[in-house]
Design an enzyme around this catalytic site. Structure first.
Site, PDB file in Angstrom:
ATOM      1  N   ARG A  38      48.251 -99.262 -56.640  1.00 56.29           N
ATOM      2  CA  ARG A  38      48.127 -98.029 -57.405  1.00 56.29           C
ATOM      3  C   ARG A  38      48.039 -96.872 -56.424  1.00 56.29           C
ATOM      4  O   ARG A  38      47.037 -96.696 -55.723  1.00 56.29           O
ATOM      5  CB  ARG A  38      46.881 -98.067 -58.293  1.00 56.29           C
ATOM      6  CG  ARG A  38      46.958 -99.089 -59.418  1.00 56.29           C
ATOM      7  CD  ARG A  38      48.131 -98.828 -60.339  1.00 56.29           C
ATOM      8  NE  ARG A  38      48.070 -99.642 -61.555  1.00 56.29           N
ATOM      9  CZ  ARG A  38      49.016 -99.630 -62.489  1.00 56.29           C
ATOM     10  NH1 ARG A  38      50.092 -98.876 -62.336  1.00 56.29           N
ATOM     11  NH2 ARG A  38      48.897-100.393 -63.562  1.00 56.29           N
ATOM     12  N   ALA A  76      48.740-104.296 -68.667  1.00 53.52           N
ATOM     13  CA  ALA A  76      48.629-103.083 -69.473  1.00 53.52           C
ATOM     14  C   ALA A  76      49.928-102.305 -69.389  1.00 53.52           C
ATOM     15  O   ALA A  76      50.743-102.518 -68.493  1.00 53.52           O
ATOM     16  CB  ALA A  76      47.451-102.226 -68.996  1.00 53.52           C
ATOM     17  N   GLU A  79      53.949-106.161 -73.102  1.00 49.08           N
ATOM     18  CA  GLU A  79      53.398-106.010 -71.758  1.00 49.08           C
ATOM     19  C   GLU A  79      52.907-107.340 -71.182  1.00 49.08           C
ATOM     20  O   GLU A  79      53.072-107.603 -69.999  1.00 49.08           O
ATOM     21  CB  GLU A  79      52.256-104.987 -71.767  1.00 49.08           C
ATOM     22  CG  GLU A  79      52.705-103.551 -71.990  1.00 49.08           C
ATOM     23  CD  GLU A  79      53.577-103.022 -70.866  1.00 49.08           C
ATOM     24  OE1 GLU A  79      53.535-103.569 -69.744  1.00 49.08           O
ATOM     25  OE2 GLU A  79      54.315-102.060 -71.121  1.00 49.08           O
ATOM     26  N   GLU A 128      54.526-108.452 -67.690  1.00 50.76           N
ATOM     27  CA  GLU A 128      53.703-108.434 -66.483  1.00 50.76           C
ATOM     28  C   GLU A 128      53.189-109.806 -66.083  1.00 50.76           C
ATOM     29  O   GLU A 128      52.815-110.007 -64.924  1.00 50.76           O
ATOM     30  CB  GLU A 128      52.523-107.473 -66.660  1.00 50.76           C
ATOM     31  CG  GLU A 128      52.955-106.023 -66.765  1.00 50.76           C
ATOM     32  CD  GLU A 128      51.828-105.042 -66.512  1.00 50.76           C
ATOM     33  OE1 GLU A 128      50.659-105.485 -66.406  1.00 50.76           O
ATOM     34  OE2 GLU A 128      52.116-103.840 -66.410  1.00 50.76           O
ATOM     35  N   GLU A 188      55.291-103.163 -59.339  1.00 51.91           N
ATOM     36  CA  GLU A 188      55.080-104.420 -60.046  1.00 51.91           C
ATOM     37  C   GLU A 188      55.809-105.593 -59.400  1.00 51.91           C
ATOM     38  O   GLU A 188      55.601-106.741 -59.803  1.00 51.91           O
ATOM     39  CB  GLU A 188      55.526-104.270 -61.506  1.00 51.91           C
ATOM     40  CG  GLU A 188      54.691-103.267 -62.288  1.00 51.91           C
ATOM     41  CD  GLU A 188      55.133-103.167 -63.735  1.00 51.91           C
ATOM     42  OE1 GLU A 188      56.215-103.712 -64.058  1.00 51.91           O
ATOM     43  OE2 GLU A 188      54.409-102.565 -64.535  1.00 51.91           O
TER      44      GLU A 188
END
Length: 212
Positions: free
Chosen positions: A73, A85, A102, A106, A152
């Site tokens: 992040r 999320a 999601e 993910e 990701e």
């Protein structure tokens, strides 16, 4: 029968008169909005991140372990532990549908049982982001790997016993707010035999945009 202690402890919706509203900054993902509104007899100006809202998923296996993911992040310069999320940025997409999407994108997982675990304002003094956190159980693989990119692309996935994850929260080793809320809410809900969970399709009146 008397109300339980704290039964009146509720956030109170309030809609002040908006005198002016404009986009102060237009970004690639989010805009900054400037509102002038009347409150207690005066005009107040506030700027805030105009957010789409989001959903988060605490996936729990039959053995009671929960799924955590770690990814980079940039604003905080950390690869932090999180729950799957994503943004509510697809037009008219139902929040539950977004959560299911999601979890698949993910973590390459799907779930048979969904419940609302918590509804959260992440930083109400600086943005209008609202996150609905779901508890997903009856977990199974989608049978395929989603093509992830950017931050990701190197997501790390780990199954962790719920109590072990909560201990990481209490020792301040993890810092992601939706993760912390999901873990503490899940352990408390488990202690109450999951009686606090909401239906997966229950209304979301506190979402600043969905409620309009």
């Amino acid at each position: 029968m008397a109300d339980a202690p704290g039964a009146d402890l509720n956030d109170q919706p309030f809609r002040p008169e908006i005198v002016r509203s404009e986009t102060a900054f237009e970004g690639k993902i989010w805009n900054v909005r400037r509102d002038v509104f009347r409150y207690n007899g005066e005009e107040i100006t506030r700027e805030y991140v105009d957010h789409t809202g989001a959903v988060g998923i605490l996936a729990m296996g039959d053995d009671g372990q929960v799924l955590l993911i770690r990814q980079y992040r940039h604003p905080v310069r950390h690869r932090d532990w999180e729950i799957p999320a994503g943004l509510l940025d697809q037009h008219a997409e139902d929040p539950l549908t977004a959560a299911q999407r999601e979890l698949s994108e993910e973590a390459d997982l799907e779930a048979d049982e969904w419940n609302v675990l918590a509804d959260v304002f992440t930083s109400p003094g600086g943005n209008d982001e609202a996150i609905r956190i779901y508890l997903a159980r009856g977990i199974r693989s989608t049978g395929s790997a989603f093509a992830r990119e950017a931050e990701e692309a190197d997501i790390e996935v780990r199954w962790v016993p719920l109590d072990e994850a909560v201990e990481a929260v209490l020792q301040r080793r993890v810092h992601n707010a939706p993760l912390i809320i999901a873990l503490l809410a899940a352990r408390t809900a488990r202690e109450q035999d999951w009686s606090t969970l909401g239906a997966a399709t229950e209304p979301w009146p506190s979402h600043p945009k969905l409620s309009r």
